[in-house]
Design a protein around this motif. Structure first.
Motif, PDB file in Angstrom:
ATOM      1  N   ALA A   1      -1.798  10.306  -4.421  1.00  0.00           N
ATOM      2  CA  ALA A   1      -2.548   9.428  -4.401  1.00  0.00           C
ATOM      3  C   ALA A   1      -3.406   9.284  -3.344  1.00  0.00           C
ATOM      4  O   ALA A   1      -3.023   9.476  -2.217  1.00  0.00           O
ATOM      5  CB  ALA A   1      -1.614   7.942  -4.484  1.00  0.00           C
TER       6      ALA A   1
ATOM      7  N   GLU B   1       0.748  -1.271  -0.066  1.00  0.00           N
ATOM      8  CA  GLU B   1       0.040  -0.039   0.027  1.00  0.00           C
ATOM      9  C   GLU B   1       0.853   1.144  -0.013  1.00  0.00           C
ATOM     10  O   GLU B   1       0.393   2.179  -0.686  1.00  0.00           O
ATOM     11  CB  GLU B   1      -0.934  -0.047   1.365  1.00  0.00           C
TER      12      GLU B   1
ATOM     13  N   GLU C   1      -8.460  -3.084 -10.742  1.00  0.00           N
ATOM     14  CA  GLU C   1      -7.742  -2.271  -9.576  1.00  0.00           C
ATOM     15  C   GLU C   1      -7.270  -0.786 -10.154  1.00  0.00           C
ATOM     16  O   GLU C   1      -6.949  -0.567 -11.242  1.00  0.00           O
ATOM     17  CB  GLU C   1      -6.305  -3.016  -9.628  1.00  0.00           C
ATOM     18  N   ARG C   2      -7.657   0.073  -8.992  1.00  0.00           N
ATOM     19  CA  ARG C   2      -7.760   1.487  -9.562  1.00  0.00           C
ATOM     20  C   ARG C   2      -6.887   2.217  -8.306  1.00  0.00           C
ATOM     21  O   ARG C   2      -6.917   2.073  -7.156  1.00  0.00           O
ATOM     22  CB  ARG C   2      -9.317   2.124  -9.425  1.00  0.00           C
ATOM     23  N   ARG C   3      -5.964   3.162  -9.090  1.00  0.00           N
ATOM     24  CA  ARG C   3      -5.393   4.234  -8.131  1.00  0.00           C
ATOM     25  C   ARG C   3      -5.709   5.561  -8.421  1.00  0.00           C
ATOM     26  O   ARG C   3      -5.668   5.960  -9.776  1.00  0.00           O
ATOM     27  CB  ARG C   3      -3.806   4.149  -8.435  1.00  0.00           C
TER      28      ARG C   3
ATOM     29  N   SER D   1     -11.190  -1.011  -0.513  1.00  0.00           N
ATOM     30  CA  SER D   1     -10.697   0.558  -0.824  1.00  0.00           C
ATOM     31  C   SER D   1      -9.597   0.718   0.366  1.00  0.00           C
ATOM     32  O   SER D   1      -9.983   0.185   1.669  1.00  0.00           O
ATOM     33  CB  SER D   1     -11.483   1.452  -0.794  1.00  0.00           C
TER      34      SER D   1
ATOM     35  N   ALA E   1       2.125   1.884  -3.400  1.00  0.00           N
ATOM     36  CA  ALA E   1       0.898   2.155  -4.606  1.00  0.00           C
ATOM     37  C   ALA E   1       0.430   3.600  -4.067  1.00  0.00           C
ATOM     38  O   ALA E   1       0.193   4.366  -4.939  1.00  0.00           O
ATOM     39  CB  ALA E   1      -0.249   1.541  -4.303  1.00  0.00           C
ATOM     40  N   LEU E   2       0.330   4.052  -2.843  1.00  0.00           N
ATOM     41  CA  LEU E   2      -0.137   5.272  -2.311  1.00  0.00           C
ATOM     42  C   LEU E   2       1.122   6.336  -2.138  1.00  0.00           C
ATOM     43  O   LEU E   2       0.684   7.365  -1.850  1.00  0.00           O
ATOM     44  CB  LEU E   2      -0.836   5.010  -1.318  1.00  0.00           C
TER      45      LEU E   2
ATOM     46  N   GLU F   1      -6.358   7.082  -3.382  1.00  0.00           N
ATOM     47  CA  GLU F   1      -7.086   5.709  -3.348  1.00  0.00           C
ATOM     48  C   GLU F   1      -6.643   4.742  -3.909  1.00  0.00           C
ATOM     49  O   GLU F   1      -5.852   4.781  -4.971  1.00  0.00           O
ATOM     50  CB  GLU F   1      -8.507   5.962  -3.826  1.00  0.00           C
ATOM     51  N   LEU F   2      -6.530   3.425  -3.451  1.00  0.00           N
ATOM     52  CA  LEU F   2      -6.254   2.148  -3.977  1.00  0.00           C
ATOM     53  C   LEU F   2      -7.487   1.356  -3.656  1.00  0.00           C
ATOM     54  O   LEU F   2      -7.823   0.943  -2.674  1.00  0.00           O
ATOM     55  CB  LEU F   2      -4.998   1.515  -3.267  1.00  0.00           C
ATOM     56  N   THR F   3      -7.898   0.992  -4.708  1.00  0.00           N
ATOM     57  CA  THR F   3      -9.224   0.020  -4.576  1.00  0.00           C
ATOM     58  C   THR F   3      -9.156  -1.014  -5.566  1.00  0.00           C
ATOM     59  O   THR F   3      -8.557  -1.107  -6.842  1.00  0.00           O
ATOM     60  CB  THR F   3     -10.543   0.960  -5.104  1.00  0.00           C
ATOM     61  N   ARG F   4      -9.309  -2.427  -5.015  1.00  0.00           N
ATOM     62  CA  ARG F   4      -9.632  -3.473  -5.909  1.00  0.00           C
ATOM     63  C   ARG F   4     -11.210  -3.820  -5.744  1.00  0.00           C
ATOM     64  O   ARG F   4     -11.336  -4.180  -4.588  1.00  0.00           O
ATOM     65  CB  ARG F   4      -8.638  -4.801  -5.370  1.00  0.00           C
TER      66      ARG F   4
END
Length: 251
Positions: free
Chosen positions: A229, A128, A219-221, A159, A131-132, A231-234
């Motif tokens: 960044a 995380e 999968e969204r960033r 999320s 990614a963030l 949001e990190l959502t699967r």
């Protein structure tokens, strides 16, 4: 309409909470075909009078069966036996627009709703953090939700957002993006990756599909205008419910 066929009596032994007893009666009626797909259930008031139990107990029992996919609530119409074999109305989702699940459903005249699977505060994991772009030890919120449209399960969202974006995770009750925008952290752009998956037993049960059914994983960033960044959502989507489209040009 009263209470008629399919609504057997509660067990004589009275074992277990009343809402679970009623769930067992209705679940058996649905699974054995006494209550057919599309059948409307009597009103909560009629069920209260028939079984001699409170409306709160009735609502809890029906809510559990909605969660299982055996019943579906239709706003302004009532509660109905769902046809779990039937695919939901397909939703066309554009990859060109950054929009939330709630916005997508409302734009098509559907009523979005969410069921919390979990919402926790913790420290960012290494994946995380990467990614963030967060420092080790940064606090984050993890929001796991089952998303529905007109009461029908459509997607599972996992999320992770930096904790500085919201005072508390419960503020994302209706729409995560609405909550983020209200606190000055509206996403400006996103990167998405889409791939096909087959649902395992947990996802299949939540989405009321067969284990191994085809689905979609997105999968969204999402990023703020300043590049951070947010949001990190699967998200796991029913494969029989979504068409993903993108407009292309030669320019």
């Amino acid at each position: 309409m009263g209470v008629s066929k399919g609504f057997g009596p509660l067990p004589d032994d009275g074992a277990g909470p009343l809402y679970l007893q009623l769930q067992a009666v209705l679940r058996k009626a649905i699974d054995e075909g006494a209550l057919a797909p599309g059948d409307a259930l009597p009103s909560e008031r009629d069920l209260c009078e028939h079984y001699g139990i409170s409306r709160i107990t009735i609502r809890r029992a029906l809510g559990g069966l909605v969660g299982e996919g055996r019943l579906v609530r239709r706003q302004g119409a009532g509660t109905f036996v769902s046809d779990r074999r039937a695919a939901p109305e397909r939703v066309e989702k554009s990859f060109a627009n950054l929009s939330s699940f709630s916005e997508d459903m409302e734009s098509r005249g559907l009523v979005p709703s969410s069921e919390w699977l979990s919402r926790t505060r913790g420290l960012v994991t290494p994946d995380e953090a990467l990614a963030l772009a967060l420092s080790p030890g940064s606090p984050v919120y993890r929001l796991h939700r089952l998303r529905r449209a007109d009461g029908r399960p459509m997607a599972i969202e996992h999320s992770t957002i930096p904790a500085y974006c919201l005072p508390e995770p419960a503020l994302a009750e209706r729409s995560l993006y609405v909550a983020l925008a209200a606190h000055g952290y509206a996403p400006d752009r996103a990167l998405q990756r889409l791939r096909a998956v087959n649902f395992g037993p947990e996802e299949a049960a939540l989405l009321a599909v067969d284990e191994g059914a085809a689905g979609l994983l997105i999968e969204r960033r999402s990023f703020l205008r300043d590049g951070r960044a947010v949001e990190l959502t699967r998200s796991f989507y029913r494969g029989d419910a979504y068409d993903f489209v993108a407009e292309l040009s030669t320019g």
